[in-house]
Scaffold this motif. Structure first.
Motif, mmCIF file in Angstrom:
data_model
loop_
_atom_site.group_PDB
_atom_site.id
_atom_site.type_symbol
_atom_site.label_atom_id
_atom_site.label_comp_id
_atom_site.label_asym_id
_atom_site.label_seq_id
_atom_site.Cartn_x
_atom_site.Cartn_y
_atom_site.Cartn_z
ATOM 1 N N ILE A 93 36.607 28.506 47.037
ATOM 2 C CA ILE A 93 37.856 28.102 47.690
ATOM 3 C C ILE A 93 38.357 26.766 47.145
ATOM 4 C CG2 ILE A 93 37.355 29.372 49.799
ATOM 5 C CD1 ILE A 93 36.484 26.767 51.099
ATOM 6 N N ALA A 94 37.532 26.083 46.337
ATOM 7 C CA ALA A 94 37.946 24.820 45.717
ATOM 8 C C ALA A 94 37.061 24.544 44.517
ATOM 9 C CB ALA A 94 37.846 23.664 46.713
ATOM 10 N N ASP A 95 37.674 24.438 43.331
ATOM 11 C CA ASP A 95 36.916 24.161 42.109
ATOM 12 C C ASP A 95 37.840 23.641 41.020
ATOM 13 O OD1 ASP A 95 34.098 24.370 41.491
ATOM 14 O OD2 ASP A 95 34.175 26.368 42.393
ATOM 15 N N CYS A 96 37.288 22.790 40.173
ATOM 16 C CA CYS A 96 38.029 22.300 39.008
ATOM 17 C C CYS A 96 37.733 23.176 37.798
ATOM 18 C CB CYS A 96 37.655 20.847 38.728
ATOM 19 S SG CYS A 96 38.263 19.671 39.953
ATOM 20 N N THR A 97 36.522 23.075 37.264
ATOM 21 C CA THR A 97 36.132 23.886 36.110
ATOM 22 C C THR A 97 34.671 24.283 36.254
ATOM 23 O OG1 THR A 97 37.657 22.602 34.724
ATOM 24 C CG2 THR A 97 36.103 24.017 33.587
ATOM 25 N N THR A 112 38.283 33.462 42.184
ATOM 26 C CA THR A 112 39.576 33.322 42.845
ATOM 27 C C THR A 112 40.555 32.525 41.989
ATOM 28 O OG1 THR A 112 38.589 31.456 44.005
ATOM 29 C CG2 THR A 112 38.743 33.520 45.207
ATOM 30 N N THR A 113 41.833 32.709 42.272
ATOM 31 C CA THR A 113 42.886 32.004 41.529
ATOM 32 C C THR A 113 43.120 30.628 42.155
ATOM 33 O OG1 THR A 113 44.513 33.147 42.895
ATOM 34 C CG2 THR A 113 44.076 34.060 40.722
ATOM 35 N N VAL A 114 42.119 29.777 42.079
ATOM 36 C CA VAL A 114 42.243 28.418 42.613
ATOM 37 C C VAL A 114 41.881 27.414 41.523
ATOM 38 C CG1 VAL A 114 41.657 29.162 44.956
ATOM 39 C CG2 VAL A 114 39.855 28.294 43.469
ATOM 40 N N GLY A 115 42.458 26.208 41.649
ATOM 41 C CA GLY A 115 42.101 25.111 40.758
ATOM 42 C C GLY A 115 42.206 25.472 39.295
ATOM 43 N N GLY A 116 41.196 25.065 38.539
ATOM 44 C CA GLY A 116 41.193 25.305 37.097
ATOM 45 C C GLY A 116 40.545 26.600 36.685
ATOM 46 N N VAL A 117 40.178 27.446 37.651
ATOM 47 C CA VAL A 117 39.477 28.692 37.336
ATOM 48 C C VAL A 117 40.283 29.609 36.410
ATOM 49 C CG1 VAL A 117 38.435 30.781 38.315
ATOM 50 C CG2 VAL A 117 38.119 28.579 39.461
ATOM 51 N N PRO A 118 41.615 29.761 36.589
ATOM 52 C CA PRO A 118 42.363 30.667 35.711
ATOM 53 C C PRO A 118 42.358 30.286 34.234
ATOM 54 C CG PRO A 118 43.590 30.283 37.733
ATOM 55 C CD PRO A 118 42.455 29.306 37.733
ATOM 56 N N THR A 119 42.047 29.036 33.907
ATOM 57 C CA THR A 119 41.936 28.663 32.495
ATOM 58 C C THR A 119 40.684 29.279 31.883
ATOM 59 O OG1 THR A 119 43.142 26.586 32.791
ATOM 60 C CG2 THR A 119 41.680 26.719 30.882
ATOM 61 N N ILE A 120 39.658 29.504 32.695
ATOM 62 C CA ILE A 120 38.398 30.053 32.187
ATOM 63 C C ILE A 120 38.399 31.574 32.246
ATOM 64 C CG2 ILE A 120 35.893 30.042 32.426
ATOM 65 C CD1 ILE A 120 36.107 27.400 33.875
ATOM 66 N N ILE A 121 38.751 32.116 33.390
ATOM 67 C CA ILE A 121 38.677 33.565 33.585
ATOM 68 C C ILE A 121 40.049 34.201 33.414
ATOM 69 C CG2 ILE A 121 38.073 35.422 35.178
ATOM 70 C CD1 ILE A 121 36.144 33.519 36.531
ATOM 71 N N HIS A 122 40.116 35.144 32.500
ATOM 72 C CA HIS A 122 41.341 35.899 32.268
ATOM 73 C C HIS A 122 41.103 37.342 32.722
ATOM 74 C CE1 HIS A 122 42.370 32.860 28.811
ATOM 75 N NE2 HIS A 122 42.538 32.359 30.027
ATOM 76 N N ASN A 123 42.003 37.852 33.521
ATOM 77 C CA ASN A 123 41.819 39.170 34.134
ATOM 78 C C ASN A 123 41.542 40.267 33.116
ATOM 79 O OD1 ASN A 123 42.049 38.295 36.759
ATOM 80 N ND2 ASN A 123 44.216 38.801 36.940
ATOM 81 N N ASP A 124 40.466 41.012 33.374
ATOM 82 C CA ASP A 124 40.059 42.167 32.574
ATOM 83 C C ASP A 124 39.709 41.789 31.136
ATOM 84 O OD1 ASP A 124 40.548 43.846 34.804
ATOM 85 O OD2 ASP A 124 42.688 43.838 34.321
ATOM 86 N N VAL A 125 39.486 40.505 30.904
ATOM 87 C CA VAL A 125 39.025 40.029 29.595
ATOM 88 C C VAL A 125 37.591 39.522 29.719
ATOM 89 C CG1 VAL A 125 39.384 38.373 27.714
ATOM 90 C CG2 VAL A 125 41.358 39.447 28.834
#
Length: 387
Positions: A291-295, A312-325
């Motif tokens: 529910i809360a994370d930077c990297t 989850t789509t919070v903080g800096g997580v989307p820079t690391i995890i790309h959907n279905d990749v």
């Protein structure tokens, strides 16, 4: 190129920089492995006159104001750090001053370019992390000032996520031309070969799902969601195991047989590293519905062993995890069934799971390792010095 590497802690050893999951150590190693000369400046000391004062302030704010006092941005401490760094710089011939956080360089006056590589700004973490909620106004003011001064003084501000970089620009008015994004790598000593990871993926059972949850904070990292996902998968007919490392599950019911709680496993020992690696290799997914994370670097570590991540789509997580990749991101308030449907669909067509797992390893190999990240930072540093 010679780097003066500034940290408040001892970054020369993994044990000395454990307070940031060893990231300060791995940053230094990534620079050295790019044939950069690294001179360590740290650990830095807090002023002797402050000994005991933060504890008194903390108790005062807790008792009388119900506030959460944090000393990290106290100007007295930061100015002391700056004086220590400036003094040591007088005896070095470094080309660049490089810091893993903004604390040591916010008040630093020197004749060399200043660069930092951080995972977030104060605007990012205020009222996001529980630790940085209910802060006194003076603490909030000091912290914002620290960020502003660091961004004014630096030649280059490198962040580990787009989320953090955007905050530097929009919340602190940083010059976009000097704000860059380079993710952190996986904090592991050596990665396995493609063939070994491929064999591990092939060896994972097709009729049983093995979920791995690694965190020291059950609540913030979404432990209950991970548990509910495992529970629902079992109820729906897909036999599922949830292995918990780093903390004890906080459940309202007794620990069921499908949950294995292993407690804290230290990566600073060879035995601990081997055990964690084995757990990764045997798991289908790392599940961390934070529910809360930077990297969270654990995502990079999972990918290095061919393990996709669910988060989850919070903080800096989307820079690391790309959907279905290299995994899948869900809304913070997503239904448990959303996670379960994604997992069961992959098990229904298991070749898709294997492709996802191999793709996760490719993301590590091409993007989320310290070799690649160190090369990107080296290129940025070279450009910074030339300009």
């Amino acid at each position: 190129m010679k780097i003066a590497y500034v940290t408040t802690y001892n970054a020369r050893s993994l044990r000395g920089s454990n307070e940031w999951s060893g990231t300060g150590y791995y940053i230094a190693q990534s620079l050295e492995k790019q044939s950069l000369s690294v001179e360590y400046i740290g650990p830095l000391k807090e002023p002797v006159t402050l000994h005991g004062v933060p504890k008194i302030k903390r108790r005062y704010y807790e008792l009388f104001h119900k506030k959460n006092y944090q000393q990290d941005a106290d100007p007295i401490i930061l100015k002391s750090y700056a004086r220590q760094v400036a003094k040591k710089l007088n005896n070095t011939k470094s080309d660049i001053v490089f810091s893993a956080t903004v604390n040591p360089i916010a008040y630093l006056e020197c004749d060399r370019p200043i660069v930092f590589w951080a995972d977030g700004t104060f605007a990012n973490i205020q009222n996001f992390y529980p630790l940085y909620t209910h802060l006194p106004q003076q603490v909030i003011k000091d912290w914002h000032l620290m960020e502003e001064l660091a961004l004014q003084r630096c030649k280059l501000a490198i962040y580990s996520s787009d989320w953090a970089a955007k905050s530097a620009i929009h919340d602190y008015g940083a010059d976009p031309s000097k704000v860059k994004v380079v993710p952190f790598g996986a904090n592991i000593e050596s990665a396995l070969t493609f063939e070994t990871v491929k064999d591990a993926i092939e060896s994972r059972p097709t009729n049983r799902c093995k979920l791995l949850f690694i965190a020291v904070d059950w609540i913030r990292k979404g432990g209950d969601v991970a548990y509910q996902v495992a529970k629902k998968l079992n109820q729906s007919g897909l036999k599922t195991e949830l292995t918990v490392v780093g903390c004890q599950p906080l459940l309202e019911e007794s620990l069921p047989d499908f949950v294995k709680a292993l407690g804290f496993i230290s990566k600073s020992t060879s035995e601990g590293k081997t055990q964690i690696q084995k757990l990764f290799l045997e798991s289908h997914f790392l599940i961390l519905p934070t529910i809360a994370d930077c990297t969270p670097i654990v995502f990079c570590e999972a990918n290095s062993l061919g393990v996709p991540c669910l988060s989850t789509t919070v903080g800096g997580v989307p820079t690391i995890i790309h959907n279905d990749v290299n995994g899948r991101l869900f809304d913070k308030d997503a239904n448990i069934s959303d996670y379960c449907n994604y997992i069961t669909d992959l098990f229904a067509d298991y070749s898709k799971y294997k492709n996802l797992a191999m793709s996760a390893f490719h993301e590590y190999d091409s993007r989320l390792n310290w070799r690649v990240c160190g090369q990107k930072v080296k290129d940025l540093l070279r450009t910074s010095v030339q300009n």
